[in-house]
Design an enzyme around this catalytic site. Sequence first.
Site, PDB file in Angstrom:
ATOM      1  CD  GLU A  49      -2.825  -0.405   2.589  1.00 15.54           C
ATOM      2  OE1 GLU A  49      -3.600  -1.286   2.926  1.00 15.54           O
ATOM      3  OE2 GLU A  49      -2.620   0.607   3.267  1.00 15.54           O
ATOM      4  CB  CYS A  98       2.089   7.414   3.627  1.00 21.18           C
ATOM      5  SG  CYS A  98       2.385   6.239   4.954  1.00 21.18           S
ATOM      6  CB  CYS A 111       4.429  -5.127  10.254  1.00 24.35           C
ATOM      7  SG  CYS A 111       5.552  -4.407  11.465  1.00 24.35           S
ATOM      8  CB  CYS A 130       1.543  -2.255  17.080  1.00 26.64           C
ATOM      9  SG  CYS A 130       3.287  -1.884  16.959  1.00 26.64           S
ATOM     10  CB  CYS A 177      -0.952  -1.945  13.808  1.00 31.39           C
ATOM     11  SG  CYS A 177      -0.329  -1.814  12.136  1.00 31.39           S
ATOM     12  CB  CYS A 220      -0.547   1.786   8.011  1.00 24.21           C
ATOM     13  SG  CYS A 220      -0.024   0.722   9.327  1.00 24.21           S
TER      14      CYS A 220
HETATM   15  S1  SF4 Z   1       2.242   0.079  13.880  1.00 26.62           S
HETATM   16 FE1  SF4 Z   1       1.863  -1.676  12.536  1.00 26.62          FE
HETATM   17  S2  SF4 Z   1       3.270  -1.422  10.805  1.00 26.62           S
HETATM   18 FE2  SF4 Z   1       3.987  -0.061  12.479  1.00 26.62          FE
HETATM   19  S3  SF4 Z   1       5.481  -1.344  13.629  1.00 26.62           S
HETATM   20 FE3  SF4 Z   1       3.490  -1.643  14.631  1.00 26.62          FE
HETATM   21  S4  SF4 Z   1       2.617  -3.503  13.648  1.00 26.62           S
HETATM   22 FE4  SF4 Z   1       4.277  -2.733  12.339  1.00 26.62          FE
END
Ligand code: SF4
Length: 342
Positions: free
Chosen positions: A88, A101, A108, A112, A115, A329
């Site tokens: 993306e 961006c 990932c 988190c 996210c 994101c």
């Molecule tokens: S916010 Fe999302 S993309 Fe960013 S480091 Fe944490 S899990 Fe990874």
Amino acid sequence: MNSIFNLTLEELISVLESNGFKKYNATQVFEGIYKKRVSDFDDISNISKELKSFLSSNYSLDYLSVIDALKNENTNKYLLNIGTESIECVLMKHDYATSLCISTQVGCNMSCAFCESGRLKKVRDLSVSEIVLQVLTIEKLENIRIQNIVIMGIGEPFDNYDNLVKALDILTCPKGIEIGSRHITVSTCGIVPKIYEFADLKTQVNLAISLHAPNDMLRSKLMPINKAYKISEVMEALDYYIEKTNRRVTIEYIMLDGVNDTKECAYELISLLKGKLMYVNLIPYNSTSHSEFKRCSKEKINNFYQILSSNGIGVGVRREMGKNIKGACGQLRASHKENHEN
Ligand code: SF4
């Protein structure tokens, strides 16, 4: 075939010299592909037939293709094809400039809690060319030049450090795309050893830290990376970065209703940041159907803002763009994956 967009100018010089070409040929090629944006090596008019043929036989000049695009008034979100995967990037049109961006990984591993990208897990790192080509592809598609780049799309940039640094080299190269370092921001969740390495590059690229909580107990719940690198270690690394670069660091703080939005959190944040060259960016949360978190009211965000601001902390609230087009994101990619898997 290897993409030409994987090579920094230094690397291209070394490839060309070791194949009997001259150092200055690398600059000609760079200017052809980045300044003139040729789509065929034959269109670089000031290089020899031999060099054109060498390049065509060894390198591709392909851009990325667009799988999907969602647009609103000031934000366009694109899903780009990279072989068997997709990534993306988001174009934001402000009155004063355009920002893109971009992503650095497919998924990932940082997990988190709030996210979407973390939910999908890392599939692989993006190559240098896949990072650079997000910019070139969107510029060509929209017939624009992008002024600002934020590297806070999908992925943890410092978990793909070597490719990130090479991509930054290409994006800022005066013979290439030539985006000013100060117009680029890299956002990390706080991989401490890489913050030191990045500081030692002495680049003028801006650094943003996803902090999202003012104490270790809460941050470890929201961001597992905090179990490896505590807030105090991140702060020390940021002090080092500021000392080396004299650049202000942005502290990203996503406002989660009833979680990190209390007065106590605001005062803890103040004692962490007081007197430091840092700026807090409060981010309204985009709820998703999978998320256990809720969006804070405007009033709560405003109260938090007022406490920080009246205590001398530089603070702003991120302007919301793309909320109705799966703006956070990973949301576009996540929803695409689900549609295809169901
Ligand atoms: S916010 Fe999302 S993309 Fe960013 S480091 Fe944490 S899990 Fe990874």
